[in-house]
Write an enzyme that holds these catalytic residues in place. Structure first.
Site, PDB file in Angstrom:
ATOM      1  N   TYR A 137      15.668 -16.438  67.621  1.00 59.69           N
ATOM      2  CA  TYR A 137      15.763 -15.597  68.822  1.00 59.69           C
ATOM      3  C   TYR A 137      17.232 -15.568  69.213  1.00 59.69           C
ATOM      4  CZ  TYR A 137      14.469 -14.224  73.664  1.00 59.69           C
ATOM      5  OH  TYR A 137      14.350 -13.589  74.882  1.00 59.69           O
ATOM      6  N   ARG A 189      19.748  -0.286  72.755  1.00 58.11           N
ATOM      7  CA  ARG A 189      20.626  -1.266  73.442  1.00 58.11           C
ATOM      8  C   ARG A 189      20.132  -2.653  73.061  1.00 58.11           C
ATOM      9  NH1 ARG A 189      19.576  -5.540  75.819  1.00 58.11           N
ATOM     10  NH2 ARG A 189      18.675  -4.993  77.823  1.00 58.11           N
ATOM     11  N   LYS A 207      10.788 -11.711  69.777  1.00 55.54           N
ATOM     12  CA  LYS A 207      10.075 -11.872  71.052  1.00 55.54           C
ATOM     13  C   LYS A 207       8.617 -12.244  70.788  1.00 55.54           C
ATOM     14  CE  LYS A 207      13.233 -10.257  74.131  1.00 55.54           C
ATOM     15  NZ  LYS A 207      13.640 -10.810  75.405  1.00 55.54           N
ATOM     16  N   GLU A 278      11.288  -3.052  75.356  1.00 46.39           N
ATOM     17  CA  GLU A 278      12.400  -3.983  75.169  1.00 46.39           C
ATOM     18  C   GLU A 278      13.648  -3.256  74.684  1.00 46.39           C
ATOM     19  OE1 GLU A 278      11.766  -7.488  75.714  1.00 46.39           O
ATOM     20  OE2 GLU A 278      13.955  -7.406  75.813  1.00 46.39           O
ATOM     21  N   ASP A 279      14.756  -3.571  75.296  1.00 43.83           N
ATOM     22  CA  ASP A 279      16.078  -3.136  74.822  1.00 43.83           C
ATOM     23  C   ASP A 279      16.183  -1.628  74.616  1.00 43.83           C
ATOM     24  OD1 ASP A 279      16.547  -5.805  75.055  1.00 43.83           O
ATOM     25  OD2 ASP A 279      17.325  -6.098  73.038  1.00 43.83           O
ATOM     26  N   ASP A 299      10.576  -5.594  79.895  1.00 47.45           N
ATOM     27  CA  ASP A 299      11.036  -6.976  79.946  1.00 47.45           C
ATOM     28  C   ASP A 299      12.456  -7.086  80.494  1.00 47.45           C
ATOM     29  OD1 ASP A 299      10.932  -9.732  79.363  1.00 47.45           O
ATOM     30  OD2 ASP A 299      12.023  -9.383  77.494  1.00 47.45           O
ATOM     31  N   ASP A 300      13.315  -6.150  80.155  1.00 46.56           N
ATOM     32  CA  ASP A 300      14.717  -6.264  80.567  1.00 46.56           C
ATOM     33  C   ASP A 300      14.886  -6.022  82.062  1.00 46.56           C
ATOM     34  OD1 ASP A 300      16.058  -6.706  77.948  1.00 46.56           O
ATOM     35  OD2 ASP A 300      14.985  -4.853  77.519  1.00 46.56           O
ATOM     36  N   ASN A 443      23.848 -11.327  76.678  1.00 47.32           N
ATOM     37  CA  ASN A 443      23.551 -11.908  75.359  1.00 47.32           C
ATOM     38  C   ASN A 443      24.158 -11.053  74.258  1.00 47.32           C
ATOM     39  OD1 ASN A 443      21.826 -13.975  76.374  1.00 47.32           O
ATOM     40  ND2 ASN A 443      20.233 -12.459  76.682  1.00 47.32           N
ATOM     41  N   ASN A 487      16.855 -16.914  80.684  1.00 44.25           N
ATOM     42  CA  ASN A 487      16.468 -15.923  79.678  1.00 44.25           C
ATOM     43  C   ASN A 487      15.009 -15.568  79.913  1.00 44.25           C
ATOM     44  OD1 ASN A 487      15.363 -14.921  77.042  1.00 44.25           O
ATOM     45  ND2 ASN A 487      17.511 -15.153  76.462  1.00 44.25           N
TER      46      ASN A 487
HETATM   47  N1  LIG Z   1      19.386 -13.196  80.225  1.00 45.75           N
HETATM   48  C1  LIG Z   1      18.432 -12.336  79.991  1.00 45.75           C
HETATM   49  O1  LIG Z   1      17.241 -12.678  79.942  1.00 45.75           O
HETATM   50  C2  LIG Z   1      18.797 -10.895  79.815  1.00 45.75           C
HETATM   51  C3  LIG Z   1      17.806  -9.932  79.971  1.00 45.75           C
HETATM   52  C4  LIG Z   1      18.131  -8.580  79.830  1.00 45.75           C
HETATM   53  C5  LIG Z   1      19.429  -8.230  79.506  1.00 45.75           C
HETATM   54  N2  LIG Z   1      20.361  -9.201  79.325  1.00 45.75           N
HETATM   55  C6  LIG Z   1      21.723  -8.875  78.917  1.00 45.75           C
HETATM   56  O2  LIG Z   1      22.349  -8.131  79.934  1.00 45.75           O
HETATM   57  C7  LIG Z   1      23.303  -7.284  79.358  1.00 45.75           C
HETATM   58  C8  LIG Z   1      23.159  -5.906  79.972  1.00 45.75           C
HETATM   59  O3  LIG Z   1      21.888  -5.367  79.679  1.00 45.75           O
HETATM   60  P1  LIG Z   1      21.452  -3.965  80.324  1.00 45.75           P
HETATM   61  O4  LIG Z   1      20.119  -3.642  79.822  1.00 45.75           O
HETATM   62  O5  LIG Z   1      21.648  -4.000  81.781  1.00 45.75           O
HETATM   63  O6  LIG Z   1      22.530  -3.026  79.650  1.00 45.75           O
HETATM   64  P2  LIG Z   1      23.095  -1.680  80.190  1.00 45.75           P
HETATM   65  O7  LIG Z   1      23.815  -1.044  79.084  1.00 45.75           O
HETATM   66  O8  LIG Z   1      22.018  -0.930  80.905  1.00 45.75           O
HETATM   67  O9  LIG Z   1      24.148  -2.132  81.321  1.00 45.75           O
HETATM   68  C9  LIG Z   1      25.418  -2.666  81.081  1.00 45.75           C
HETATM   69  C10 LIG Z   1      26.221  -2.523  82.360  1.00 45.75           C
HETATM   70  O10 LIG Z   1      27.480  -3.158  82.186  1.00 45.75           O
HETATM   71  C11 LIG Z   1      28.476  -2.304  82.692  1.00 45.75           C
HETATM   72  N3  LIG Z   1      29.748  -2.548  82.062  1.00 45.75           N
HETATM   73  C12 LIG Z   1      30.138  -2.243  80.807  1.00 45.75           C
HETATM   74  N4  LIG Z   1      31.437  -2.569  80.644  1.00 45.75           N
HETATM   75  C13 LIG Z   1      31.851  -3.082  81.818  1.00 45.75           C
HETATM   76  C14 LIG Z   1      33.085  -3.587  82.284  1.00 45.75           C
HETATM   77  N5  LIG Z   1      34.165  -3.623  81.494  1.00 45.75           N
HETATM   78  N6  LIG Z   1      33.167  -4.048  83.536  1.00 45.75           N
HETATM   79  C15 LIG Z   1      32.093  -4.008  84.340  1.00 45.75           C
HETATM   80  N7  LIG Z   1      30.895  -3.552  83.960  1.00 45.75           N
HETATM   81  C16 LIG Z   1      30.781  -3.087  82.720  1.00 45.75           C
HETATM   82  C17 LIG Z   1      27.966  -0.908  82.402  1.00 45.75           C
HETATM   83  O11 LIG Z   1      28.646   0.059  83.210  1.00 45.75           O
HETATM   84  C18 LIG Z   1      26.516  -1.074  82.739  1.00 45.75           C
HETATM   85  O12 LIG Z   1      26.335  -0.897  84.135  1.00 45.75           O
HETATM   86  C19 LIG Z   1      23.077  -7.337  77.845  1.00 45.75           C
HETATM   87  O13 LIG Z   1      24.072  -8.149  77.278  1.00 45.75           O
HETATM   88  C20 LIG Z   1      21.745  -7.990  77.698  1.00 45.75           C
HETATM   89  O14 LIG Z   1      21.681  -8.774  76.536  1.00 45.75           O
HETATM   90  C21 LIG Z   1      20.073 -10.516  79.486  1.00 45.75           C
HETATM   91  O1  LIG Z   2      16.627 -10.952  74.172  1.00 44.80           O
HETATM   92  C1  LIG Z   2      17.075 -11.780  74.980  1.00 44.80           C
HETATM   93  O2  LIG Z   2      17.511 -12.883  74.616  1.00 44.80           O
HETATM   94  C2  LIG Z   2      17.024 -11.530  76.449  1.00 44.80           C
HETATM   95  C3  LIG Z   2      17.031 -10.123  76.877  1.00 44.80           C
HETATM   96  O3  LIG Z   2      15.819  -9.468  76.656  1.00 44.80           O
HETATM   97  C4  LIG Z   2      18.190  -9.310  76.399  1.00 44.80           C
HETATM   98  O4  LIG Z   2      17.999  -8.120  76.169  1.00 44.80           O
HETATM   99  O5  LIG Z   2      19.286  -9.852  76.324  1.00 44.80           O
HETATM  100 MG   LIG Z   3      15.929  -7.503  76.046  1.00 42.17          MG
END
Ligand SMILES: NC(=O)c1ccc[n+]([C@@H]2O[C@H](COP(=O)([O-])OP(=O)(O)OC[C@H]3O[C@@H](n4cnc5c(N)ncnc54)[C@H](O)[C@@H]3O)[C@@H](O)[C@H]2O)c1
Ligand SMILES: O=C(O)C[C@H](O)C(=O)O
Ligand SMILES: [Mg+2]
Length: 620
Positions: A137, A189, A207, A278-279, A299-300, A443, A487
């Site tokens: 993962y 994404r 997942k 997802e994603d 999920d996101d 991530n 996460n």
């Molecule tokens: N920890 C978790 O469980 C978890 C869950 C979901 C997503 N995530 C992570 O969160 C991140 C974002 O996911 P998302 O679905 O929101 O993506 P997304 O593409 O919808 O959003 C990304 C955001 O970051 C902004 N961004 C990009 N470059 C930037 C910069 N230089 N300065 C400021 N902001 C900037 C974009 O404008 C956008 O608003 C990914 O890395 C994903 O892996 C983590």
């Molecule tokens: O996949 C993960 O580890 C968490 C989250 O769903 C992500 O998109 O980053």
């Molecule tokens: Mg995800």
């Protein structure tokens, strides 16, 4: 050697040697029915379904199988003679893993293990969840997705292409199992790694492996699904090894049409299916469109919101600052950022803050700077709710200047910008707060806004920390500090299992919120005493029971449950029911053996129903 060469293909094709009775009969019935219904385009040169090679099947070659079971299965003589207990097999697996020098090679070995001995794979995973989760993962799955076109070796899920529209329902007939839950992505994404097209398949596979390991959903009840709707990733499109359609990503309107057909097809094929999105680069339209019609969640947006609220409740308590006095800066205003903030608003409201005051505790920064109503660009709809109107015309571009202006207690990263919380940012947070809440959630690890060590060193070990990707514990001033992992893996297994067991019609926001609250209560005394925000991942199956119970109770309160008999269960009875419903990889060989010996017609979890002659069916 020659003999072996000629034997192998014959054995591989021989259903009498390799297929359990039920697979043989159901596969052939299915093939005939579905072939006659399919359009020529979908049936041409259709090979026999390699059912036995799908990684969600099998334990046939388990070295724990005693001779009588091997005879029954027709595998006698195909494995070395010894009958081994789990410990010996695990030792071999762990040695093999240790021999693989890189995470991606370990990932590949684990893919192979799952494909050849699914129960052993899940035994190993459940016993070594902390060590192995990062390999199957996040973060390793990120590298696997980037390189999916180079490392792919075998089918592990379904791919549905834009050119398949009109035929989606019939293609689903090719999946050889009864599905309870699917995770589906369009690859647009993948983590913070961008558009990876069909290479994104690693995510649904990973997942769903956690669904099985953490919540005991039986492996063959899971369907990893990847939509091949084109990709705007030119490097992949031009790579000769890329395995998806070499066309630009379809438009949002076209994707909507495709998803409408797919959702209908999925429930027509498996009426009780739970569907996890997802994603997706832009998940909001689908979430809004389907959440009240299907048993689905994103999920996101929702899982992430829930897992962060779960840890956040504990962080707010530990910070000593009352909920009403918190202020949060979010770097990243995408689906995850906004999903998290919306659920924190819900938490603040439950803590007695008005929704308007709660909303105004958030300052979002995206790639154009602070999200304000007067910024001059057209804000995406999902950002408007949190857009500031009190910036007096000032457009903050720099995070450090915004920190000085807002004086936040909380810094969240969902921006995909690795290292964005640099020394200066972290030190500012430490200066402003006794216990700054710092959650770099992007991530995989390379995209994390900071790592645990940086956060600890630059806040004198005072930060309340959780990251999306795992980081190691470290010693600071003689104390062992362990990072939280914020996460969504802590909640999505319980959300899915809760929806399945309660037979929910929909997944309501209350069910999602219940997963967060349940998670926050799932820490044991030691974890609480040690100041942890999340429970030890090694207890994830126990935690998933707590989360699942919370989700079921919320489904009952909302009246979306169809398993109404569960309403009368006490919490203890419900927990017992949940545990007993969970797939246990340690039981599988025993169950198979019992069924083979007794000639019973029912088996849990292996698709082997229909055995009638017991050991008489031996192929020895
Ligand atoms: N920890 C978790 O469980 C978890 C869950 C979901 C997503 N995530 C992570 O969160 C991140 C974002 O996911 P998302 O679905 O929101 O993506 P997304 O593409 O919808 O959003 C990304 C955001 O970051 C902004 N961004 C990009 N470059 C930037 C910069 N230089 N300065 C400021 N902001 C900037 C974009 O404008 C956008 O608003 C990914 O890395 C994903 O892996 C983590
Ligand atoms: O996949 C993960 O580890 C968490 C989250 O769903 C992500 O998109 O980053
Ligand atoms: Mg995800």
């Amino acid at each position: 050697m020659q003999a072996l060469k000629s034997l192998k293909p014959r054995l591989l094709l021989s259903s009498s040697s390799f297929c359990k009775p039920s697979f043989r009969s159901s596969a052939s019935t299915r093939s005939l029915a579905s072939v006659s219904n399919m359009s020529p385009a979908t049936t041409q040169s259709r090979p026999a379904m390699p059912t036995r090679q799908l990684s969600t099947t099998g334990g046939d070659y388990d070295m724990a199988n005693p001779p009588e079971l091997r005879k029954y299965l027709g595998t006698y003589g195909l494995t070395p003679p010894a009958v081994e207990n789990y410990e010996v097999q695990a030792q071999r697996c762990l040695r093999l893993l240790a021999m693989k020098p890189t995470p991606i090679e370990k990932f590949q070995y684990l893919v192979h293990l799952r494909a050849t001995n699914v129960h052993l794979f899940y035994r190993l995973l459940s016993e070594n969840i902390k060590e192995l989760t990062p390999l199957i993962y996040t973060p390793t799955v990120g590298e696997a997705c980037v390189r999916w076109h180079e490392i792919w070796t075998q089918p592990e899920g379904m791919y549905l292409s834009w050119s398949d529209r009109g035929n989606l329902r019939r293609i689903l007939d090719n999946w050889p199992h009864e599905v309870e839950i699917t995770v589906l992505t369009d690859g647009s994404r993948i983590l913070g790694l961008g558009d990876l097209g069909v290479n994104g398949m690693g995510i649904p596979v990973g997942k769903l492996a956690l669904y099985t390991a953490c919540a005991g959903i039986k492996p063959e009840g899971t369907l990893p699904l990847t939509l091949d709707l084109g990709t705007n990733n030119m490097t992949l499109r031009e790579d000769p090894l890329y395995m998806g359609s070499r066309m630009p990503k379809v438009t949002a309107e076209q994707e909507k049409e495709f998803l409408d057909e797919l959702m209908e097809a999925l429930v027509d094929k498996w009426p009780s299916i739970v569907i996890q999105y997802e994603d997706f680069k832009n998940p909001f339209p689908a979430l809004e469109r389907y959440q009240n019609t299907y048993c689905m969640f994103n999920d996101d947006v929702q899982g992430t919101g829930a897992v962060i609220v779960g840890g956040f409740i504990n962080a707010v308590r530990a910070s000593g600052v009352p909920a009403k006095d918190h202020r949060a800066i979010f770097l990243g205003a995408g689906s995850a950022g906004v999903g998290v903030a919306k659920q924190i608003v819900e938490y603040f409201v439950k803590e007695g803050v008005s929704e308007e005051d709660a909303r105004r505790k958030f300052w979002f920064v995206d790639s154009n700077g602070l999200v304000t109503l007067d910024r001059g660009d057209k804000l995406a709809e999902h950002k408007v709710y949190f857009a500031r109107e009190d910036n007096n015309g000032r457009q903050y571009q720099s995070l450090s200047r915004l920190i000085d202006f807002v004086q936040p207690t909380i810094l969240m990263g969902l921006s995909t910008i690795g290292g964005a919380f640099n020394k200066d940012i972290l030190q500012r947070m430490a200066k402003l707060n006794d216990r700054p809440i710092i959650f770099p959630l992007s991530n995989p690890s390379s995209k994390s806004e900071c790592n645990f060590e940086e956060a600890v060193l630059n806040t004198d070990g005072r930060c309340l920390f959780a990251s999306g990707s795992p980081f190691p514990s470290l010693e600071h001033n003689g104390r062992l500090l362990t990072p939280g992992q914020g996460n969504n893996m802590y909640v999505f297994p319980g959300i899915g299992l809760g929806a399945i067991l309660s037979k929910s019609i929909h997944i309501t926001q209350d069910m999602i919120y219940a997963s967060a609250e349940s998670l926050s209560t799932s820490l044991n005394k030691k974890e609480v005493a040690d100041g942890w925000l999340y429970p030890d991942i090694r207890r994830i199956r126990e935690v998933s029971v707590v989360v699942t119970r919370g989700v079921i109770r919320a489904a009952q309160q909302n009246g979306v449950d169809r398993a109404v008999e569960l309403r009368n269960y006490s919490d203890e009875q419900l927990d017992a029911f949940i545990k007993q419903s969970m797939y246990d990889p340690f039981n599988e060989s025993t169950q198979l053996l019992n069924a083979a010996s007794n000639g019973r017609s029912h088996l849990n979890g292996n698709g082997v129903s229909g055995i009638s002659n017991g050991l008489e069916a031996s192929h020895l």
